[in-house]
Design an enzyme around this catalytic site. Structure first.
Site, mmCIF file in Angstrom:
data_model
loop_
_atom_site.group_PDB
_atom_site.id
_atom_site.type_symbol
_atom_site.label_atom_id
_atom_site.label_comp_id
_atom_site.label_asym_id
_atom_site.label_seq_id
_atom_site.Cartn_x
_atom_site.Cartn_y
_atom_site.Cartn_z
ATOM 1 C CG HIS A 157 -1.555 1.332 1.398
ATOM 2 N ND1 HIS A 157 -2.380 2.049 0.406
ATOM 3 C CD2 HIS A 157 -1.503 2.135 2.358
ATOM 4 C CE1 HIS A 157 -2.745 3.000 1.027
ATOM 5 N NE2 HIS A 157 -2.180 3.077 2.205
ATOM 6 C CG HIS A 197 0.170 7.592 4.039
ATOM 7 N ND1 HIS A 197 0.600 6.713 3.277
ATOM 8 C CD2 HIS A 197 -0.903 7.324 4.400
ATOM 9 C CE1 HIS A 197 0.013 5.853 3.065
ATOM 10 N NE2 HIS A 197 -1.257 6.185 3.547
ATOM 11 C CD GLU A 250 -5.100 6.557 10.724
ATOM 12 O OE1 GLU A 250 -5.066 7.868 10.549
ATOM 13 O OE2 GLU A 250 -5.736 6.024 9.752
ATOM 14 C CG ASP A 251 -2.733 2.109 10.427
ATOM 15 O OD1 ASP A 251 -3.718 2.493 11.010
ATOM 16 O OD2 ASP A 251 -2.741 2.000 9.086
ATOM 17 C CG ASP A 266 -4.335 6.922 1.872
ATOM 18 O OD1 ASP A 266 -3.668 5.673 1.869
ATOM 19 O OD2 ASP A 266 -4.792 7.512 2.820
HETATM 20 MN MN MN Z 1 -2.972 4.687 3.709
#
Ligand code: MN
Length: 180
Positions: free
Chosen positions: A32, A64, A68-69, A126
């Site tokens: 991704h 990016h 968040e992850d 994205d």
């Molecule tokens: Mn993404």
């Protein structure tokens, strides 16, 4: 053009951070990130962006999703890549203290609209990457709302880069073939 060593530094950092994480389709998450970076490189070349802007956008694209992850913190990014990259990744990170996904999206877009174009470009790239064929488990309603959300993102950020806007527009139209 862009600087290979800067690309590699961000790629290695992101690969390490995301570790064994997979995309919803079950492939390593790095696919991704590389697909988002690929969209950025293509658009920067077409728009003849300066080397510095291109390197910045590529680095941010690869990083990016780290805040968040993954376990990576703002300070980790700050130390490795400096304040501008840390701020950019932060601007691309959902505020998970907000209750609904809809509120999170609205606040995220709001935040992005006051950011430099290179950061907005990563959001478009994205979503372009995420408009590939959806996972089999998604029903029509989910696909429709995802397409609608993409239209909203495009309408808010379309001025950042004409090539990415056009590409996202095409992807949104193509997405209709996945909805039955
Ligand atoms: Mn993404």
């Amino acid at each position: 053009m862009f600087t290979q060593e800067k690309y590699l530094k961000a790629l290695n950092f992101a690969a390490q951070a995301h570790g064994e994480q997979k995309t919803p389709k079950g492939v390593p998450y790095i696919t991704h990130l590389v697909s988002v970076a690929m969209e950025i490189i293509h658009a920067c070349e077409q728009s003849e962006l300066k080397l510095e802007q291109t390197d910045f956008a590529i680095t941010v694209s690869l990083l990016h999703d780290t805040l968040e992850d993954t376990d990576v913190t703002y300070d980790d990014i700050y130390k490795e890549f400096g304040p501008e990259v840390a701020e950019a990744v932060d601007a691309l990170t959902k505020d998970e203290t907000l209750e609904s996904k809809k509120e999170q999206m609205a606040s995220s877009i709001n935040k992005l609209m006051s950011q430099p174009y290179e950061i907005q470009m990563v959001k478009l790239a994205d979503r372009i990457s995420n408009m590939q064929k959806p996972p089999e488990s998604w029903d029509s309603l989910k696909k429709l709302s995802y397409q609608k959300e993409a239209k909203f993102i495009l309408s808010c950020l379309k001025n950042c880069n004409i090539h990415l806007s056009k590409r996202l527009e095409d992807k949104i139209n193509e997405y209709t073939t996945y909805i039955n």
